[in-house]
Design a protein around this motif. Structure first.
Motif: not given
Length: 583
Positions: A278-282
């Motif tokens: 989720v941290e890498k979700l734009e």
């Protein structure tokens, strides 16, 4: 479609190669662990039978440390291996779905509670809409999807906000596949949600015991030092007595809490990986708020995974006896779990629910990504639909229809011969209404309709168990439809009502239902074979007539499945009976 099949086939090849690489690494580690285990056994044999304590004792403890390291490394390698296995399965399933085969990996919703229109619209069960749509990898995600599919208390602002979230996610295909494959790598549905409601404690955990957890490792280090330097076991015995005394004192609580977390280490790992993704979700807007809320959830799952991994050392019998005797293993993990409960426990279930909501949004995002010929619905008072199709019919075979109404039209009578397409059109419209209010794309080139409560009476069955006749079952369903229609503006779908009675009764009853529905603030579609009923309501501004026709040419019955204005003129029942030798 073929473009997706090619893409997914390439993904299958990629995961097959990676799976083979990690399989070799896993087998290598298995061999190394076996060799170390044999070496430790040989050392122990020398110590016990030949009294050769040194250097065998050093080799035994060194081997134990390496062995435990190899175990942890094997677990990580196995998780990678499982990830790529599921990657292969996921994309094989997607290739099948592109060919309109059943969704083999995700739940079909059978047995779940849904709205009354679920049976009429083929929403649940094998081959249903939910199974075709569903890509949820968590129990909360599945429940969220089903909740949205009920279309309860939906407003336009809410749906449009969800559409924006889905669009943003659908543009990140690689991220979606990583999220879905991570979730599939453990059977999160089978294990259930990782709700962390702690068992009731029989012993109070106090600050005194917290200090004991700090003291025991110090005693353990001093005991080892005293034994090697002075060949004395006094501190060691003190550590053993204190540690096992505490383990006995908290025995019931340790057992209950260990059972809660010990079998879920793999789940904690997968949930943690999903939250890390989720941290890498734009993201922007509301999606950014989702990310921020899940950040602390990621920390909570990481801490929980660490506690569970430590607690699971209980299952390594020899290591557990040694480590718990000298360093108080049980008190260490139990103390950490108490700290976790104090810091994260209150909001953890709500955070998991938020992850479930994101999981459901990923399902809708994947649906949008893999259906580029579908459209994002818009909402307004005028009905304006172009190229409407049914998602359960393959695109190559699906005949689409254009359909529009003015704001004055309240009731639509649809006539047509058997198998001409009336029921399929009603179901396509109903499914489109469900998907649009979920925030999903719809099988159409253009979809503009008001947001309405969805009500239907399309299928009925008698019940010997409940002693309910077919006709009475239909009346009960119509009663509920009419009652709910009085509460909110609705889209009402009716197919050949009052089939279980005689023609005169059917005509009069249908006419009275139509008169009541003309006053309804919404939209009603009624498919019927009754041409006399249609003639009675011909030429009225609020009642519109549409039809589906069939043609008999050269001794063959044909359909074009296209909706037209007006009333149907052609019939086919007698022709079909003749063709089948019935008459």
């Amino acid at each position: 479609m073929s473009n997706f099949s090619d893409q997914f086939s390439e993904k299958i090849r990629f995961h097959e190669v990676k799976k083979a690489e990690w399989q070799r690494k896993f087998y290598f580690l298995v061999v190394i662990r076996l060799l170390i285990g044999l070496g430790m056994a040989y050392s122990l044999y020398h110590i016990l039978y030949f009294k050769a304590v040194y250097p065998a004792l050093y080799f035994f403890f060194g081997g134990l440390a390496v062995f435990l390291t190899m175990v942890n490394l094997s677990i990580r390698v196995k998780r990678k291996l499982l990830y790529h296995r599921k990657g292969v399965a996921f994309f094989e399933n997607e290739v099948g779905m592109q060919a309109h085969e059943l969704n083999q990996l995700f739940a079909d919703g059978e047995g779940k509670e849904l709205a009354d229109f679920a049976v009429d619209l083929d929403l649940l069960g094998a081959g249903g809409i939910f199974q075709r749509l569903n890509h949820s990898v968590t129990p909360n995600g599945e429940e969220t999807l089903l909740k949205w599919m009920r279309c309860e208390a939906v407003d336009q602002e809410q749906v449009e906000a969800r559409q924006r979230l889905v669009k943003k996610i659908s543009e990140q295909a690689d991220w979606m596949t990583a999220f879905l494959v991570e979730g599939l790598s453990e059977d999160l549905h089978e294990a259930g949600a990782i709700s962390m409601k702690m068992p009731e404690k029989s012993r109070k955990w106090s600050s005194l015991w917290q200090w004991v957890t700090y003291l025991l490792p110090v005693l353990g280090v001093l005991a080892v030092g005293q034994y090697y330097i002075y060949d004395s076991k006094m501190i060691g015995w003190a550590a053993v007595i204190l540690s096992w005394g505490a383990t006995s004192y908290f025995g019931k609580d340790l057992k209950a809490h260990f059972e809660l977390i010990s079998q879920k280490v793999a789940l904690f790992y997968r949930y943690g990986r999903m939250m890390d993704l989720v941290e890498k979700l734009e993201a922007d807007g509301l999606l950014k708020a989702h990310k921020a809320s899940l950040k602390s959830a990621s920390e909570a799952v990481g801490a929980l995974r660490s506690v569970a991994s430590l607690a699971n050392q209980r299952q390594n019998a020899l290591a557990y006896i040694i480590v718990n005797s000298l360093f108080g293993l049980d008190l260490q993990w139990y103390s950490r779990l108490m700290k976790w409960e104090q810091k994260y426990g209150a909001q953890f279930d709500a955070q998991l629910q938020l992850l479930g909501e994101l999981d459901a949004l990923v399902t809708l995002g994947w649906w949008q990504y893999t259906h580029p010929h579908y459209t994002v619905p818009t909402f307004g008072q005028r009905v304006d639909i172009s190229a409407l199709g049914h998602p359960l019919i393959p695109q190559s075979k699906c005949v689409t229809n254009d359909w529009g109404l003015s704001e004055e039209n309240r009731l639509i009578l649809i006539t047509g011969s058997n198998m001409a397409g009336k029921s399929t059109f009603l179901r396509a419209l109903g499914v489109g209404m469900v998907l649009s209010q979920m925030g999903a794309v719809v099988y159409a080139k253009r979809w503009n309709m008001p947001i309405l409560q969805l009500l239907s009476s399309l299928r009925h069955s008698d019940s010997l168990q409940e002693q309910t006749s077919y006709f009475y079952a239909e009346l009960l369903k119509l009663q509920k439809v009419m009652r709910l229609a009085e509460q909110r503006p609705s889209l009402i779908l009716l197919d050949e009502i009052l089939r279980g009675t005689n023609n005169d009764d059917k005509f009069e009853g249908s006419a009275r239902i139509i008169e009541k529905l003309r006053r309804h603030e919404g939209l009603t579609l009624l498919a019927t074979h009754d041409t006399a009923l249609c003639l009675q309501y011909h030429g009225l501004k609020d009642i519109v007539h549409y039809c589906f026709e069939s043609q008999i040419k050269g001794g063959e019955l044909t359909f074009d499945y296209k909706i037209r204005s007006g009333q149907a003129k052609n019939k086919n029942a007698t022709f079909l009976m003749e063709q089948m030798g019935i008459v």
